[in-house]
Design a protein around this motif. Sequence first.
Motif, short mmCIF file in Angstrom:
data_model
loop_
_atom_site.label_atom_id
_atom_site.label_comp_id
_atom_site.label_asym_id
_atom_site.label_seq_id
_atom_site.Cartn_x
_atom_site.Cartn_y
_atom_site.Cartn_z
N LEU A 144 107.55 113.20 54.20
CA LEU A 144 107.45 111.43 54.83
C LEU A 144 106.64 110.25 53.44
CD1 LEU A 144 106.45 112.80 57.68
CD2 LEU A 144 108.46 112.01 57.23
N GLY A 145 105.78 111.44 52.77
CA GLY A 145 104.30 110.76 51.44
C GLY A 145 105.73 110.13 50.38
N GLN A 146 106.47 110.95 50.15
CA GLN A 146 107.37 110.13 49.73
C GLN A 146 107.89 109.31 49.51
OE1 GLN A 146 109.38 114.19 48.41
NE2 GLN A 146 108.06 113.93 46.32
N LEU A 147 108.72 109.12 50.72
CA LEU A 147 109.40 108.58 52.07
C LEU A 147 108.29 106.67 51.70
CD1 LEU A 147 112.07 109.97 54.38
CD2 LEU A 147 112.44 109.31 51.72
N LEU A 148 107.82 106.86 51.83
CA LEU A 148 107.11 106.41 52.39
C LEU A 148 106.06 105.47 50.95
CD1 LEU A 148 104.21 107.28 54.73
CD2 LEU A 148 105.48 105.58 55.74
N ILE A 149 106.06 105.79 50.04
CA ILE A 149 105.56 104.96 48.64
C ILE A 149 106.14 104.62 48.25
CG2 ILE A 149 103.78 106.29 48.00
CD1 ILE A 149 104.98 108.13 46.35
N LYS A 150 108.06 105.19 48.25
CA LYS A 150 109.00 105.00 47.66
C LYS A 150 109.41 103.30 48.11
CE LYS A 150 113.87 105.61 47.43
NZ LYS A 150 114.73 106.67 47.88
N ASP A 151 109.57 102.82 49.69
CA ASP A 151 109.83 102.08 50.74
C ASP A 151 108.91 100.25 51.03
OD1 ASP A 151 112.39 103.15 50.33
OD2 ASP A 151 112.10 104.36 52.75
N LEU A 152 108.19 101.79 50.90
CA LEU A 152 106.85 100.40 51.88
C LEU A 152 105.78 100.26 50.83
CD1 LEU A 152 106.49 102.03 55.36
CD2 LEU A 152 107.76 100.11 54.45
N SER A 183 93.57 103.22 58.83
CA SER A 183 94.01 101.74 59.63
C SER A 183 93.83 100.29 59.25
CB SER A 183 94.55 102.00 60.82
OG SER A 183 95.38 100.46 60.86
N ALA A 184 92.03 100.17 59.46
CA ALA A 184 91.31 98.98 59.29
C ALA A 184 91.02 98.59 58.47
CB ALA A 184 89.85 99.12 59.67
N ALA A 185 91.72 100.20 57.43
CA ALA A 185 91.10 99.40 55.61
C ALA A 185 92.18 99.28 54.61
CB ALA A 185 90.38 101.20 55.10
N GLY A 186 93.56 99.42 55.50
CA GLY A 186 95.01 99.00 55.10
C GLY A 186 95.34 100.57 54.71
N CYS A 187 95.37 101.26 55.31
CA CYS A 187 95.36 102.93 54.44
C CYS A 187 97.19 103.76 55.38
CB CYS A 187 94.89 103.80 54.05
SG CYS A 187 94.79 105.79 53.81
N MET A 188 97.72 103.22 54.89
CA MET A 188 98.90 104.37 55.23
C MET A 188 98.45 105.76 56.41
SD MET A 188 102.43 103.42 53.57
CE MET A 188 102.48 104.33 52.17
N LEU A 189 99.14 106.19 56.50
CA LEU A 189 98.23 107.54 57.35
C LEU A 189 99.72 108.25 58.37
CD1 LEU A 189 95.67 107.73 60.18
CD2 LEU A 189 97.99 108.86 60.36
N ILE A 190 99.67 109.68 57.55
CA ILE A 190 101.07 110.74 57.57
C ILE A 190 99.49 111.38 58.41
CG2 ILE A 190 102.07 112.71 57.50
CD1 ILE A 190 102.84 110.69 54.78
N ASP A 191 99.99 111.82 59.75
CA ASP A 191 98.82 112.76 60.76
C ASP A 191 99.83 114.14 60.95
OD1 ASP A 191 97.59 114.34 62.67
OD2 ASP A 191 98.61 112.97 64.36
N LEU A 192 99.67 115.14 60.75
CA LEU A 192 99.97 116.38 61.06
C LEU A 192 99.33 117.67 61.93
CD1 LEU A 192 99.76 116.09 57.94
CD2 LEU A 192 100.63 118.56 58.12
N SER A 193 98.57 116.81 62.77
CA SER A 193 97.11 117.09 63.89
C SER A 193 98.28 116.60 65.01
CB SER A 193 96.51 116.81 63.98
OG SER A 193 96.17 115.44 64.38
N GLY A 194 98.69 115.78 65.50
CA GLY A 194 99.38 116.23 67.12
C GLY A 194 98.43 114.49 68.08
N GLY A 195 97.74 114.44 67.07
CA GLY A 195 96.61 113.37 67.54
C GLY A 195 97.09 112.63 68.23
N LEU A 196 98.21 111.65 67.62
CA LEU A 196 98.24 109.82 68.11
C LEU A 196 99.49 110.17 69.20
CD1 LEU A 196 97.87 108.91 64.04
CD2 LEU A 196 96.00 108.94 66.26
N PRO A 197 99.52 109.38 69.80
CA PRO A 197 100.81 109.05 70.82
C PRO A 197 101.83 108.26 70.02
CG PRO A 197 98.77 106.94 70.87
CD PRO A 197 98.43 108.22 69.93
N ALA A 198 103.08 108.75 70.26
CA ALA A 198 104.18 108.57 69.45
C ALA A 198 104.67 107.11 69.48
CB ALA A 198 105.10 108.91 70.13
N GLY A 199 104.02 106.08 70.47
CA GLY A 199 104.51 105.09 70.67
C GLY A 199 102.88 104.76 69.10
#
Length: 336
Positions: free
Chosen positions: A327-335, A87-103
């Motif tokens: 999800l990656g396809q949608l992110l690079i398309k829209d963001l 995140s600090a490097a400005g990189c978008m992240l898609i997590d498949l592990s469930g390691g991050l809170p929903a918020g």
Amino acid sequence: MSQSFDIAVIGATGTVGETLVQILEECDFPVGTLHLLASSESAGHSVPFRGKNVRVREVDQFDFSLVKLAFFAAGPAVTRSFAPRASAAGCMLIDLSGGLPAGQAPAVVPEANAQVLATLVAPVQVSSPSASAVALAVALAPLRGLLDLQHVNVTACLAMSTQGHEAVSELARQTTELLNVRPLEPRFFDRQVAFNVLAQVGTPDEQGHALLERRLVQELRELLGLPSLKISVTCLQVPVFFGDSFSVSVRSATPVDLPAVNAALDGAAGVELVEAGDYPTPVGDAVGQDVVYVGRVRGGIDDPEQLNLWLTTDNVRKGAALNAVQLGQLLIKDLL
């Protein structure tokens, strides 16, 4: 799309990571340079991609500013350790592990709640939920406009691949030992799993619920946009290598219109409706496919407000890797 993007896959040597790389190639994802990352134990291995063998490197030393998008397909601890750096490097992240809170990283399944992506701000963090939640959301999302959902009861029959390479190998080893009339020595599991069914997946908490069961309840509520929906879940470990199956019973506040339910499922993205009188299986239908198979659509025996379904899907491909790639396809398309 002519523009390409440099991408990282963390956990590239795992069951999901390998399949994710395969799907990136199959769908012609606009990858510039692909960085494959894993723990020090897996570094040095190679994974094929577009006719070449890409060497896996240690994630510890990776500079996330080199990539626009990172797929985290390792464990929750790995995601929590390296997500702040990404995140600090400005990189978008898609997590498949469930390691991050929903918020911080909302769970998204394109067929159920793709609109959530429009609310995210850079650097985007999003979760591709558990394979079980993906399968159930794909099947239940088309019914939200037809049924006033009150309660969902799920019995999830989970394949060995839910727990990775080691569990798959354990089933193969136990099966070989039993068929050759040799003493069976459980290793990955605490008891025989070959030709058997285990009544829980993971260690239960004080209330008797396993972490995966609680995670599934939370994710399904989020994906369907129904935070108060009552959901009951029992996860079973079954002796199947790949392909999860689910017996689902839904209660509606009003009588269920079965023809309308069948029509909605038949026209839904990501769903393959199996005609009445037949039913899908993981081995014969789902494994290697990109849809959730739905069969045995029926009402309650004496309850007009009940709907019963049988689902099966490839947990590694459709439930995990493909959802993340979509999800990656949608992110690079829209963001981007």
